[in-house]
Design an enzyme around this catalytic site. Structure first.
Site, PDB file in Angstrom:
ATOM      1  N   LEU A 203       0.856  -1.189   0.000  1.00 31.48           N
ATOM      2  CA  LEU A 203       0.000   0.000   0.000  1.00 31.48           C
ATOM      3  C   LEU A 203       0.890   1.237   0.000  1.00 31.48           C
ATOM      4  CD1 LEU A 203      -2.748  -1.053   2.591  1.00 31.48           C
ATOM      5  CD2 LEU A 203      -2.758  -1.337   0.106  1.00 31.48           C
ATOM      6  N   ARG A 291      -0.942  -8.398  23.590  1.00 31.38           N
ATOM      7  CA  ARG A 291      -0.242  -7.906  24.782  1.00 31.38           C
ATOM      8  C   ARG A 291      -0.699  -6.492  25.097  1.00 31.38           C
ATOM      9  NH1 ARG A 291       3.377  -6.716  20.483  1.00 31.38           N
ATOM     10  NH2 ARG A 291       3.495  -4.452  20.289  1.00 31.38           N
TER      11      ARG A 291
HETATM   12  C1  MV4 Z   1       2.673  -2.627   5.091  1.00 34.41           C
HETATM   13  C2  MV4 Z   1       2.902  -1.396   4.443  1.00 34.41           C
HETATM   14  C3  MV4 Z   1       2.356  -1.208   3.199  1.00 34.41           C
HETATM   15  N1  MV4 Z   1       1.629  -2.208   2.617  1.00 34.41           N
HETATM   16  N2  MV4 Z   1       1.956  -3.586   4.473  1.00 34.41           N
HETATM   17  C4  MV4 Z   1       5.445  -1.917   8.879  1.00 34.41           C
HETATM   18  C5  MV4 Z   1       5.156  -2.311  10.296  1.00 34.41           C
HETATM   19  C6  MV4 Z   1       4.314  -3.517  10.193  1.00 34.41           C
HETATM   20  N3  MV4 Z   1       3.416  -3.641  11.304  1.00 34.41           N
HETATM   21  C7  MV4 Z   1       3.610  -3.358   8.896  1.00 34.41           C
HETATM   22  N4  MV4 Z   1       4.327  -2.364   8.163  1.00 34.41           N
HETATM   23  C8  MV4 Z   1       3.914  -1.977   6.948  1.00 34.41           C
HETATM   24  N5  MV4 Z   1       3.152  -2.892   6.300  1.00 34.41           N
HETATM   25  C9  MV4 Z   1       1.458  -3.352   3.262  1.00 34.41           C
HETATM   26  N6  MV4 Z   1       0.767  -4.326   2.664  1.00 34.41           N
HETATM   27  C10 MV4 Z   1       3.652  -0.446   5.096  1.00 34.41           C
HETATM   28  C11 MV4 Z   1       4.186  -0.750   6.345  1.00 34.41           C
HETATM   29  C12 MV4 Z   1       4.984   0.296   6.904  1.00 34.41           C
HETATM   30  C13 MV4 Z   1       4.579   0.998   8.032  1.00 34.41           C
HETATM   31  C14 MV4 Z   1       3.428   0.659   8.705  1.00 34.41           C
HETATM   32  C15 MV4 Z   1       3.028   1.360   9.811  1.00 34.41           C
HETATM   33  C16 MV4 Z   1       3.801   2.424  10.257  1.00 34.41           C
HETATM   34  C17 MV4 Z   1       4.958   2.758   9.628  1.00 34.41           C
HETATM   35  C18 MV4 Z   1       5.367   2.050   8.507  1.00 34.41           C
HETATM   36  C19 MV4 Z   1       6.518   2.421   7.864  1.00 34.41           C
HETATM   37  C20 MV4 Z   1       6.913   1.725   6.765  1.00 34.41           C
HETATM   38  C21 MV4 Z   1       6.158   0.668   6.287  1.00 34.41           C
END
Ligand code: MV4
Length: 447
Positions: A203, A291
């Site tokens: 995304l 948690r």
């Molecule tokens: C993603 C995403 C974009 N698309 N999944 C990073 C932490 C983990 N919990 C999931 N993460 C991400 N998953 C999809 N399919 C972008 C991130 C991500 C992100 C998510 C939340 C907060 C900061 C972030 C920074 C970079 C990437």
């Protein structure tokens, strides 16, 4: 209710749990490494047991030492806090097998949500939408290419045993995918002992929004609103707020209803958080955290519910003390995570706290185990304080946060307070229009 609880953690979260116990008339046992014998949570505990040398492997992750400490002190229950053993299903089982109560969810739920592929399948069963992706681990490049074609590029490779941003890698086209897959698998094996990776559509500009939930495992289920955790750097959250400045009331109501219904169908017991990515008015489940979380205080500030006390009550077999209709979510709350780090380059800054003065006044809460003369050890996470502020509106909350940050005096070590001061004065932060990539750009502007 329990008479004595062992707190298997350190620092501000150990102190937070100690405070809930003492307000409920429960005595506490602090376990600690040799590096933490002077820590505030250790000083305040009713009993203390040194469980090993500084490395976490030998102390805070040492299951037999922790169980021995519970046995010799006659503890009834063990609270794992967060990090360390909090999402270790084997630990939760071992605690119960030794005759203590684990203050947390059922081991099956910890195990289920620890496997991010199974968790997504379960989320679908529970009525949530997930990010389009491979329904199973991709074993080889053929698998991965077929999955990526079906999903559409760009894709993300994620470790099944990962979570919280560890072990994720993007691929924009088949060539990148071919290069990334072996790296991602090797990294997953090294970090988690499991090379299973899965694919998701990457995304573009989502926000990270999570819902705080509590279930009692006997039909009682509540939410305490959502938290916007989009302000992260290198997958470390810097500042969280509730409610999310981006959601309109209809979208928020839809999210909270979906999350509560999912937790209810799961039959979940204890506090938990469901994480979503929010993009183009759609919520996509990504993970569930089984948690207590670092940022739980902002949900407490707007709801008046003490999440740790509810965890203790539910673990002792009581039903939830609240129905949803008992809870009014009031005003706005923000948490600043204050780390012992250089505010420019984020290098850790352990050492002696030569001066300490915490802010106070209306709507201000400080969760910290710091005191003047305390030596911040170099062995652990650099979070040293959480400044949590509540206001009637986001505007009041932000103004209160500015004045509380100005009151906070920590001498002798570098902290991220100056960074937070810069952040809360930023016009775009003030507008609340940030996504998960915004903070990196903000930091690059003056970095
Ligand atoms: C993603 C995403 C974009 N698309 N999944 C990073 C932490 C983990 N919990 C999931 N993460 C991400 N998953 C999809 N399919 C972008 C991130 C991500 C992100 C998510 C939340 C907060 C900061 C972030 C920074 C970079 C990437």
């Amino acid at each position: 209710m329990f008479e004595k609880v062992l707190i298997a953690n350190r620092g501000e979260i150990a102190l937070r749990i100690h405070r809930a116990c003492h307000e409920m008339g429960i005595r506490t046992v602090a376990v600690h490494s040799t590096a933490d014998s002077q820590a505030m949570n250790v000083r305040l505990a009713d009993e203390t047991v040194c469980i090993g040398p500084p490395p976490a492997r030998a102390s805070y992750l040492n299951i037999s030492a922790i169980l021995s400490a519970a046995a010799i002190t006659g503890a009834d229950a063990i609270h794992p806090g967060l990090g360390f053993l909090a999402e270790n299903a084997d630990f939760a089982e071992a605690v119960e097998e030794h005759g203590f109560t684990f203050i947390g969810p059922a081991p099956e739920h910890i195990r289920l949500m620890g496997d991010k592929i199974r968790a997504k399948a379960e989320a679908v069963r529970l009525g949530l939408t997930v990010v389009p992706g491979s329904p199973e681990a991709v074993r080889d490049l053929g698998d991965a290419e077929a999955a990526a074609r079906a999903i559409g590029y760009p894709v993300l490779l994620k470790a099944a045993a990962g979570g919280g941003g560890r072990g994720i890698r993007p691929a924009r086209d088949p060539a990148e995918l071919a290069g990334m897959l072996p790296l991602a698998q090797a990294e997953a094996r090294a970090a988690f002992g499991d090379d299973a990776v899965y694919l998701e559509r990457f995304l573009d500009r989502p926000r990270h929004i999570e819902v705080q939930l509590i279930g009692d495992g006997r039909g009682g289920t509540i939410h305490l609103g959502e938290r916007d955790c989009s302000l992260q750097r290198a997958h470390q959250k810097l500042l969280e707020e509730t409610p999310s400045p981006t959601l309109d009331p209809a979208a928020r109501a839809r999210l909270l209803e979906l999350a509560v219904a999912a937790l209810h169908r799961l039959g979940y017991k204890s506090a938990g958080t469901i994480e979503f990515l929010y993009e183009d008015a759609a919520f996509y489940f990504i993970e569930m955290n089984t948690r207590l979380q670092v940022e739980h205080p902002i949900s407490e500030m707007i709801s008046g519910v003490d999440i740790v006390k509810e965890q203790l009550r539910i673990a002792a077999g009581a039903p939830l003390g609240y129905r949803q209709s008992d809870i009014a979510l009031r005003g706005h709350a923000i948490e600043c995570r204050i780390n012992a780090e250089d505010p420019e380059d984020f290098r850790p800054s352990p050492g002696r706290v030569s001066e300490y003065h915490a802010p106070g006044g209306p709507g201000v809460r400080v969760d910290s185990a710091l005191y003047q003369g305390y030596e911040v050890p170099p062995f652990y996470d650099s979070l040293i304080a959480k400044l949590v502020v509540h206001g009637g509106s986001r505007e009041e909350c932000v103004m209160r946060l500015r004045r509380a940050l100005a009151e906070y005096a920590i001498g002798g070590i570098a902290t991220t307070i100056p960074l937070h001061q810069r952040l809360v004065d930023d016009p775009e932060f003030r507008r609340g229009t940030y996504d998960i990539h915004w903070l990196e750009r903000f930091l690059a502007r003056r970095g």
